[in-house]
Design a protein around this motif. Structure first.
Motif, PDB file in Angstrom:
ATOM      1  N   ARG A  79      -0.471  -0.288 -10.849  1.00 21.81           N
ATOM      2  CA  ARG A  79       0.238  -0.278 -12.069  1.00 21.81           C
ATOM      3  C   ARG A  79      -0.098  -1.276 -13.118  1.00 21.81           C
ATOM      4  O   ARG A  79      -0.871  -2.004 -13.190  1.00 21.81           O
ATOM      5  N   THR A  99       7.331   8.759 -22.062  1.00 21.98           N
ATOM      6  CA  THR A  99       7.532   8.918 -21.027  1.00 21.98           C
ATOM      7  C   THR A  99       6.254   9.240 -19.894  1.00 21.98           C
ATOM      8  O   THR A  99       6.072   8.715 -18.499  1.00 21.98           O
ATOM      9  N   LEU A 100       5.677   9.934 -19.977  1.00 25.41           N
ATOM     10  CA  LEU A 100       3.930  10.383 -20.217  1.00 25.41           C
ATOM     11  C   LEU A 100       3.479   9.015 -19.713  1.00 25.41           C
ATOM     12  O   LEU A 100       3.138   8.701 -18.735  1.00 25.41           O
ATOM     13  N   TRP A 101       3.650   8.179 -19.936  1.00 22.13           N
ATOM     14  CA  TRP A 101       2.652   6.820 -20.682  1.00 22.13           C
ATOM     15  C   TRP A 101       3.499   5.683 -19.308  1.00 22.13           C
ATOM     16  O   TRP A 101       2.686   5.378 -18.817  1.00 22.13           O
ATOM     17  N   VAL A 102       4.899   6.187 -19.293  1.00 24.71           N
ATOM     18  CA  VAL A 102       5.393   5.510 -18.296  1.00 24.71           C
ATOM     19  C   VAL A 102       5.071   5.652 -17.171  1.00 24.71           C
ATOM     20  O   VAL A 102       4.729   5.242 -15.820  1.00 24.71           O
ATOM     21  N   ILE A 103       5.033   6.928 -17.206  1.00 21.97           N
ATOM     22  CA  ILE A 103       4.414   7.574 -15.569  1.00 21.97           C
ATOM     23  C   ILE A 103       3.404   7.081 -15.282  1.00 21.97           C
ATOM     24  O   ILE A 103       2.810   6.335 -14.082  1.00 21.97           O
ATOM     25  N   TYR A 104       2.086   7.145 -16.228  1.00 21.63           N
ATOM     26  CA  TYR A 104       1.120   6.779 -15.651  1.00 21.63           C
ATOM     27  C   TYR A 104       0.563   5.554 -15.729  1.00 21.63           C
ATOM     28  O   TYR A 104       0.828   5.552 -14.437  1.00 21.63           O
ATOM     29  N   LEU A 142       3.148   3.820 -14.412  1.00 16.67           N
ATOM     30  CA  LEU A 142       3.923   3.247 -12.611  1.00 16.67           C
ATOM     31  C   LEU A 142       3.301   3.689 -11.645  1.00 16.67           C
ATOM     32  O   LEU A 142       2.966   3.653 -10.428  1.00 16.67           O
ATOM     33  N   VAL A 143       2.175   5.280 -11.810  1.00 20.24           N
ATOM     34  CA  VAL A 143       2.154   5.662 -10.371  1.00 20.24           C
ATOM     35  C   VAL A 143       0.306   5.867 -10.580  1.00 20.24           C
ATOM     36  O   VAL A 143      -0.681   5.971  -9.586  1.00 20.24           O
ATOM     37  N   SER A 188       3.703   0.618 -19.020  1.00 18.54           N
ATOM     38  CA  SER A 188       5.012   1.377 -18.784  1.00 18.54           C
ATOM     39  C   SER A 188       6.224  -0.026 -19.163  1.00 18.54           C
ATOM     40  O   SER A 188       6.720   1.173 -20.544  1.00 18.54           O
TER      41      SER A 188
END
Length: 85
Positions: free
Chosen positions: A62, A50-55, A57-58, A67
């Motif tokens: 991108r 989850t943290l890597w997906v957020i990283y 994307l933000v 992600s």
């Protein structure tokens, strides 16, 4: 490393990551068949992913490879944890 080699590495690494998390499907099947596994490791993997997906994307530019590679870990890690309970 050239830009082309870097892109190939990103594709291969993304594929390897997805394959790693797809293996949770076998544990989910075992959990549902009554052979419960420990929910801690897949839950921690889901948090990490989850943290890597957020990283990815933000980030200003991108990082879709990160992600996409970690999204199956979020879904399958949570599913594995829940079915192990």
């Amino acid at each position: 490393m050239t830009e082309k080699q870097f892109k190939i590495l990103a594709i291969v690494a993304t594929g390897a990551s997805i394959l790693m998390y797809v293996t949770y499907i076998f544990q989910i099947q075992a959990n549902l068949a009554g052979h419960k596994g420990n929910p801690v490791q897949p839950f921690c993997a889901a948090i990490n992913c989850t943290l890597w997906v957020i990283y990815g994307l933000v980030k200003k530019e991108r990082d879709w490879a990160i992600s996409i590679a970690n999204l199956p870990g979020v879904i399958l890690g949570l599913a594995t944890s829940i079915t192990a309970l």
